[in-house]
Design an enzyme around this catalytic site. Structure first.
Site, PDB file in Angstrom:
ATOM      1  CG  MET A 153      51.512 -57.641 -49.272  1.00 47.14           C
ATOM      2  SD  MET A 153      52.767 -57.967 -47.759  1.00 47.14           S
ATOM      3  CE  MET A 153      53.821 -59.249 -49.065  1.00 47.14           C
ATOM      4  CB  CYS A 154      51.610 -60.690 -53.084  1.00 49.49           C
ATOM      5  SG  CYS A 154      52.820 -60.558 -51.696  1.00 49.49           S
TER       6      CYS A 154
END
Length: 265
Positions: free
Chosen positions: A1-2
């Protein structure tokens, strides 16, 4: 994520670092090349930057995808800074507080981002809550793992730890409480960048023309990019990068001594 990125160096328009590169953070929001967890970073974005003579950074954050903000590219074209931290978000928990959950988080001179996820959240970190000052706990911007990790880091910074010690100790504490967590942390005070590689990708670039970039992945195909080994602490200035192995709480051997940056050309 991210995906996230921090920069220190000569004054640059934000867009030259975030939007214009062929594989910049803007494009990484829908087409990251090296992301190990998740595929699209459309759950918010943010950028924080420093203006001359002001140690407290400004922030621009939104809950939606960066490509859907019709004003951002224009703003990034004209706003210039010698230091910034930016992130695009793929939420671990859907709908977690919208804009308030988008990095960078901020306090005083610091900007902070977390690329990863805390295993077993929120139960796993409940034992660490008493270490956070009550005022900081009640002032959390969001009800997610990244906001609490930031509160743990901030408590150490306010207690007198330097940036490297604050990140290293927080990663060790969270990793022990929640084994299997991904804890790529990124922190700047406008003069230095401190980061950890713990479960996801991290790269750095010492630019021949001056300046240092630390990012989840390269924003172009410049051969000077260097990958940071997993379980490593990075401490950077505008000219130097120092890498130090981090001890895993499950290890029985002490960490190796710090090693200097690889020579840039």
């Amino acid at each position: 994520m991210c995906r996230h990125l921090a920069y220190l160096g000569p004054e640059e328009p934000l867009g030259r670092l975030l939007v214009e590169p062929a594989h910049g953070l803007y494009r990484q929001s829908w087409a990251p090349r090296r992301q190990r967890h998740g595929t699209v970073n459309a759950d918010g974005f943010g950028v924080g930057w420093y203006a001359e003579g002001d140690p407290v950074p400004a922030r621009y954050r939104r809950a939606g995808p960066i490509w859907a903000d019709l004003s951002f590219a224009d703003l990034a074209r004209v706003v210039r800074s010698t230091a910034l931290l930016a992130a695009v978000r793929d939420a671990t928990v859907a709908g977690a507080d919208g804009e308030a959950a988008a990095a960078p988080f901020a306090a005083g001179p610091w900007l902070f981002s977390h690329n990863g996820a805390v295993k077993g959240w929120p139960d796993s970190l409940a034992p660490l809550v008493p270490t956070v000052p009550a005022v900081d706990l009640l002032s959390l911007e969001a009800r997610n793992d990244s906001a609490l990790v930031w509160a743990l880091v901030l408590a150490r910074l306010r207690g007198g730890d330097d940036e490297a010690q604050a990140l290293a100790d927080t990663v060790a504490e969270v990793a022990e409480a929640a084994p299997g967590s991904r804890l790529n942390l990124l922190l700047t005070n406008g003069e230095t960048i401190t980061a950890t590689a713990w479960g996801d990708t991290l790269w750095y670039l010492t630019r021949p023309g001056g300046g240092t970039v630390v990012a989840s992945e390269p924003y172009d195909d410049d051969p000077h990019w260097r990958e940071v080994p997993d379980h490593t602490l990075l401490a950077a200035s505008r000219t130097d990068v120092l890498l130090t192995p981090l001890k895993d709480p499950g290890d029985t051997l002490p960490p190796a001594s710090a090693r200097p940056k690889e020579p840039s050309t």
